[in-house]
Design a protein around this motif. Sequence first.
Motif, PDB file in Angstrom:
ATOM      1  N   SER A  90       0.814  -1.213   0.000  1.00 19.14           N
ATOM      2  CA  SER A  90       0.000   0.000   0.000  1.00 19.14           C
ATOM      3  C   SER A  90       0.848   1.264   0.000  1.00 19.14           C
ATOM      4  CB  SER A  90      -0.934   0.009   1.215  1.00 19.14           C
ATOM      5  OG  SER A  90      -0.183   0.093   2.416  1.00 19.14           O
ATOM      6  N   ARG A  91       2.154   1.117   0.182  1.00 15.57           N
ATOM      7  CA  ARG A  91       3.033   2.297   0.256  1.00 15.57           C
ATOM      8  C   ARG A  91       3.954   2.400  -0.962  1.00 15.57           C
ATOM      9  NH1 ARG A  91       2.623   4.320   5.723  1.00 15.57           N
ATOM     10  NH2 ARG A  91       0.764   3.316   6.528  1.00 15.57           N
ATOM     11  N   GLU A  92       3.650   1.668  -2.020  1.00 13.49           N
ATOM     12  CA  GLU A  92       4.527   1.683  -3.194  1.00 13.49           C
ATOM     13  C   GLU A  92       4.555   3.043  -3.885  1.00 13.49           C
ATOM     14  OE1 GLU A  92       3.591  -1.543  -5.763  1.00 13.49           O
ATOM     15  OE2 GLU A  92       4.352  -3.081  -4.388  1.00 13.49           O
ATOM     16  N   PHE A  93       3.552   3.876  -3.638  1.00 15.67           N
ATOM     17  CA  PHE A  93       3.513   5.201  -4.259  1.00 15.67           C
ATOM     18  C   PHE A  93       4.716   6.048  -3.873  1.00 15.67           C
ATOM     19  CE2 PHE A  93       1.529   5.889  -0.151  1.00 15.67           C
ATOM     20  CZ  PHE A  93       2.053   7.110   0.256  1.00 15.67           C
ATOM     21  N   ASP A 143       7.628   7.257  -6.221  1.00 21.50           N
ATOM     22  CA  ASP A 143       7.524   8.394  -7.141  1.00 21.50           C
ATOM     23  C   ASP A 143       7.510   9.739  -6.420  1.00 21.50           C
ATOM     24  OD1 ASP A 143       7.271   6.602  -9.337  1.00 21.50           O
ATOM     25  OD2 ASP A 143       5.148   6.319  -8.854  1.00 21.50           O
ATOM     26  N   VAL A 144       7.729   9.721  -5.113  1.00 20.46           N
ATOM     27  CA  VAL A 144       7.687  10.966  -4.344  1.00 20.46           C
ATOM     28  C   VAL A 144       8.971  11.765  -4.540  1.00 20.46           C
ATOM     29  CG1 VAL A 144       7.694  11.929  -2.010  1.00 20.46           C
ATOM     30  CG2 VAL A 144       6.061  10.132  -2.608  1.00 20.46           C
ATOM     31  N   LYS A 145       8.803  13.062  -4.809  1.00 19.34           N
ATOM     32  CA  LYS A 145       9.961  13.962  -4.898  1.00 19.34           C
ATOM     33  C   LYS A 145       9.791  15.142  -3.925  1.00 19.34           C
ATOM     34  CE  LYS A 145      12.632  16.885  -8.071  1.00 19.34           C
ATOM     35  NZ  LYS A 145      13.936  16.380  -7.607  1.00 19.34           N
ATOM     36  N   ARG A 146       8.596  15.734  -3.905  1.00 19.29           N
ATOM     37  CA  ARG A 146       8.353  16.902  -3.057  1.00 19.29           C
ATOM     38  C   ARG A 146       7.523  16.489  -1.838  1.00 19.29           C
ATOM     39  NH1 ARG A 146       6.756  22.580  -5.749  1.00 19.29           N
ATOM     40  NH2 ARG A 146       8.918  22.231  -6.468  1.00 19.29           N
ATOM     41  N   LEU A 200       9.046   7.285   3.888  1.00 21.68           N
ATOM     42  CA  LEU A 200       9.582   7.387   2.530  1.00 21.68           C
ATOM     43  C   LEU A 200      10.310   6.124   2.086  1.00 21.68           C
ATOM     44  CD1 LEU A 200      10.528  11.109   2.738  1.00 21.68           C
ATOM     45  CD2 LEU A 200       9.129  10.088   0.950  1.00 21.68           C
ATOM     46  N   GLN A 201      10.558   5.216   3.014  1.00 18.11           N
ATOM     47  CA  GLN A 201      11.086   3.901   2.656  1.00 18.11           C
ATOM     48  C   GLN A 201       9.963   2.918   2.339  1.00 18.11           C
ATOM     49  OE1 GLN A 201      13.392   2.973   6.149  1.00 18.11           O
ATOM     50  NE2 GLN A 201      15.269   3.903   5.347  1.00 18.11           N
TER      51      GLN A 201
END
Length: 714
Positions: free
Chosen positions: A4-7, A10-13, A268-269
Amino acid sequence: MDSSREFVKDVKRVIVKVGTAVVTRADGRLAVGRVGALCEQLKELNSQGYEVILVASGAVGVGIQRLRYRRLVNSSLDDLQKPQIELDSKACAAVGQSSLMALYDTLFSQLDVTASQLLVTNSDFRNPDFRMQLSETVGSLLDLRVIPIFNENDAISTRDHPNEDSSGIFCDNDSLATLLALELKADLLVLLSDVEGLYNAPPNKPHAELIHTYVKEKHEGEITFGDKSKVGRGGMTAKVKAANQAADAGTPTVITSGYATDNIVKVLQGQRVGTLFHKDAHSWTLVKEIGAREMAVAARECSRRLQALPSKDRRKILLDIADALEANESLIKVENEADVAAAQEAGYDKSLLSRLALKPGKISGLAKSIRMLADMKEPIGHVLSRMELADGLILEKTSCPMGVLLVVFEARPDALVQIASLAIRSGNGLLLKGGKEANRSNAILHKVITEAIPDTVGEKLIGLVTSREQIPDLLKLDDVIDLVIPRGSNKLVSQIKDSTKIPVLGHADGICHVYIDKSANMKMAKHIVLDAKTDYPAACNAMETLLVHKDFLSNGGFNKLVTELQRKGVTLHGGPRASALLNISQVNSFHHEYNSMDCTVEIVDDVHSAIDHIHRHGSSHTDCIITEDSKIAEIFLLQVDSAAVFHNASTRFCDGARFGLGAEVGISTSRIHARGPVGVEGLLTSRWILKGNGHIVDGDEGVIYTHKSLALQS
């Protein structure tokens, strides 16, 4: 990474909002340690290339502390006797904001990070030009690796009531963080609180459970919020509202604890910390997953139905499982080979690969052991003792299941089969968490086994825990789960013991010793040592340390044994005496489990020295003496404080199947309840059955106690 945290890939900001309860102590002063830990996390993210924006709270609280102190030092004794006028909140905000920013600037400077301050008000966001300029300014700062720190400029805010949003733009720093997330097109919003996340009840209430993924359709009407924050404007109600608004607009949001020193990094991991809000959460299969309590309760209910079955029906379940395993062997093999291939590609060591692989004949061997279990004497309801308390009043002590077991085990698929079959034979519900390297193998084995369980019992008798993040929730369920069995390192066992009130049956390191006494038969010693080390080096009952009596060195047999071990591929490591004698590398620690073709060797003076070495460096698992001297053997057998102690036999015999237990859930190195290989008997407890004929106590008047032992009925 949790699915559920695979998004986060793609996080940058990232926007991080820190609440007043996080940055201040109970007395209202700044919590410098927590603020420092926050800055260290943001510095780490900044150095990893993330664009980090901070929304800070706490200015009013800090200002109150400073102005109270200033008023105190400037007051006369007469002034202090008078009623104290409440401090102006806007003045407090003005004073506190500079103090708060000074702290952030100092801490970030120590970390070689530059920070900037941006104060905003509600009215600012009514101006389209302001919004455009805000976006450009923040973009420039982020390009320069500067961390912008936002706060509402409470000192000049025109709102009379800070908790009321008359403008419809933002009403507190939680809603400000949401507004900024949308304005600045953030990929993730993290709201830091003083609790782990959102619970289904106030966190201080019994049985409150952390909600890992918030689903509005499911949770909106179920949650009871606690008191509003005592130090900030919002509290959890405000955070949930802000998180929902951000998620609905497309910015994933996580509410988590700001007290932990690494939660932002963990988010973020992709780790399952805090509560996630996501616009697609309602469509994820995660929503359909059973919660920790629901899973445990279901296992208990199924176990009670299992216990109610006639003995022959429980036996048939085991036989059906054995047949199902053999019928699905090819499918099991495909999934297991996929696990092994993935582990090889990931570079795991040979000992893990050896435990992970289901070698040819393994499935048929497991099926055979299950049939042996099925043919064992019925363990449930066995009368252990009978006593007549008084005429016609009979007391029986009978065996019964424990209830629900939680077993955390290594990446070893055959362990799942053994543990599940033992749980069924002993009438217990079961929750299983295996090593992630065996996920596919465990999933197919669990499916095959549970599909063989009849509907009259229910497949939820055995639950498979798929994420390690679920374990903390399960460990809190001391009212539902009756025993935890961790199989693995001392570190794992210690972590679980420290995290739960549930009794723990520890299966820790297997540092097994073989001691060759001076009177040992050389031929026998060679056979036992080679078997103990090379038969299955990855097993917990394999020899890890060879102790040799100093006088045994003189007969020449020892050199032959060393040569034979090396010829078989065993790498020898020595203690101080052995390393000098054999010219081999010296070990840093005797307390080491290799699980491979490695072995420690050391020379000892006598049996007492050997026993002392085992007690200081062993793990209380299995230890063996090879000797022809029966008196020396007796000293060793009586004084070595291990779960299993052998004379002239390989340590590899310490195994549930070899002990005739059918299988084992693990080898316990604990000293309470069960010790050594734990089979069906170790998963049972007892209860008392009293049969009378209208007997009453009535102050013991007229009761003639006989307390007469009765023969057990066949």
